[in-house]
Motif scaffolding. Structure first.
Motif, mmCIF file in Angstrom:
data_model
loop_
_atom_site.group_PDB
_atom_site.id
_atom_site.type_symbol
_atom_site.label_atom_id
_atom_site.label_comp_id
_atom_site.label_asym_id
_atom_site.label_seq_id
_atom_site.Cartn_x
_atom_site.Cartn_y
_atom_site.Cartn_z
ATOM 1 N N LYS A 65 10.326 41.957 22.226
ATOM 2 C CA LYS A 65 11.723 42.380 22.070
ATOM 3 C C LYS A 65 12.184 42.230 20.626
ATOM 4 N N SER A 66 11.775 41.156 19.960
ATOM 5 C CA SER A 66 12.203 40.917 18.578
ATOM 6 C C SER A 66 11.229 41.504 17.552
ATOM 7 N N GLN A 67 10.242 42.237 18.033
ATOM 8 C CA GLN A 67 9.220 42.882 17.196
ATOM 9 C C GLN A 67 8.473 41.859 16.333
ATOM 10 N N ASP A 68 8.135 40.731 16.942
ATOM 11 C CA ASP A 68 7.312 39.707 16.284
ATOM 12 C C ASP A 68 5.857 40.068 16.573
ATOM 13 N N CYS A 84 4.373 45.749 20.032
ATOM 14 C CA CYS A 84 5.022 45.413 18.763
ATOM 15 C C CYS A 84 6.310 46.196 18.602
ATOM 16 N N ASP A 85 6.192 47.479 18.290
ATOM 17 C CA ASP A 85 7.402 48.240 18.000
ATOM 18 C C ASP A 85 7.407 49.670 18.532
ATOM 19 N N ASP A 86 6.380 50.063 19.251
ATOM 20 C CA ASP A 86 6.327 51.438 19.734
ATOM 21 C C ASP A 86 5.664 51.496 21.100
ATOM 22 N N PRO A 87 6.414 51.708 22.144
ATOM 23 C CA PRO A 87 7.851 51.911 22.155
ATOM 24 C C PRO A 87 8.583 50.586 21.908
ATOM 25 N N ARG A 88 9.811 50.666 21.533
ATOM 26 C CA ARG A 88 10.620 49.467 21.276
ATOM 27 C C ARG A 88 11.114 48.907 22.599
ATOM 28 N N LEU A 89 10.908 47.609 22.801
ATOM 29 C CA LEU A 89 11.424 46.925 23.987
ATOM 30 C C LEU A 89 12.873 46.561 23.706
ATOM 31 N N ILE A 111 13.081 50.522 27.527
ATOM 32 C CA ILE A 111 12.374 50.836 26.287
ATOM 33 C C ILE A 111 12.894 52.131 25.668
ATOM 34 N N THR A 112 12.547 52.304 24.393
ATOM 35 C CA THR A 112 12.744 53.600 23.748
ATOM 36 C C THR A 112 11.529 54.463 24.084
ATOM 37 N N ALA A 113 11.611 55.726 23.791
ATOM 38 C CA ALA A 113 10.449 56.597 23.978
ATOM 39 C C ALA A 113 9.393 56.252 22.925
ATOM 40 N N SER A 114 8.129 56.378 23.299
ATOM 41 C CA SER A 114 7.060 56.135 22.331
ATOM 42 C C SER A 114 6.923 57.347 21.414
ATOM 43 N N THR A 115 6.474 57.111 20.194
ATOM 44 C CA THR A 115 6.356 58.214 19.242
ATOM 45 C C THR A 115 5.264 59.200 19.624
ATOM 46 N N SER A 118 3.809 59.355 25.101
ATOM 47 C CA SER A 118 3.190 58.869 26.331
ATOM 48 C C SER A 118 4.155 58.087 27.224
ATOM 49 N N MET A 119 5.257 57.617 26.657
ATOM 50 C CA MET A 119 6.243 56.866 27.436
ATOM 51 C C MET A 119 7.639 57.381 27.133
ATOM 52 N N GLU A 120 8.403 57.598 28.188
ATOM 53 C CA GLU A 120 9.769 58.080 28.037
ATOM 54 C C GLU A 120 10.731 56.908 27.942
ATOM 55 N N ALA A 121 11.871 57.126 27.307
ATOM 56 C CA ALA A 121 12.911 56.103 27.221
ATOM 57 C C ALA A 121 13.487 55.857 28.612
ATOM 58 N N GLY A 122 13.858 54.613 28.872
ATOM 59 C CA GLY A 122 14.482 54.292 30.149
ATOM 60 C C GLY A 122 14.069 52.927 30.652
#
Length: 145
Positions: A65-68, A84-89, A111-115, A118-122
């Motif tokens: 969640k904190s992109q650590d 890590c950061d894609d998709p963003r939790l 999550i956000t959508a992956s760049t 492969s994963m949609e936001a939601g």
């Protein structure tokens, strides 16, 4: 005496050389930046060998969640990817162990959508499955459901 045309051609060649140098320097920096980002140390203390599975899972999700990225990598085995950061939790809600495996923790994640598309936001169910290693519990597998 050089003509204006010769001066313009010289400036044009100089611009091309400068662009070429900038491209080469930029490309040389990509591996250095990637290595620096990938080798970022964890921001906190990595749970030790005696840490419980729920503690390690919570630490992992907070790190995602904190992109650590350093922490998620430290808690992930080579069997799966470190979040890590894609998709963003964006957020998560723990739902306990999964019914089929006591070494897996269930969550509802937003999550956000992956760049890569492969994963949609939601919001969706997500499971983290761990294995005991010499270092303690480490993420072995993860995914929807």
């Amino acid at each position: 005496m050089p003509s204006l045309r010769d001066s313009a051609a010289a400036r044009s060649r100089l611009k091309l050389v400068m662009v070429g140098v900038a491209v080469v320097v930029g490309l040389a920096c990509v591996p250095v930046l990637a290595n620096a980002l990938y080798n970022t140390p964890p921001r906190g203390v990595v749970p030790g060998r005696s840490a419980s599975l729920p503690t390690v899972a919570h630490t992992y999700m907070e790190a995602a969640k904190s992109q650590d990225c350093g922490m998620t990598r430290a808690l992930t085995s080579a069997n799966t990817w470190a979040w890590c950061d894609d998709p963003r939790l964006i957020s998560y809600v723990p739902e306990g162990t999964t019914p089929s495996d006591s070494d897996c923790e269930a969550y509802m994640v937003t999550i956000t959508a992956s760049t890569d598309g492969s994963m949609e936001a939601g919001t969706e169910p997500w499971s983290l499955c761990f294995r005991r290693t010499d270092s303690g519990w480490r993420l072995w597998d993860q995914g929807q459901g």
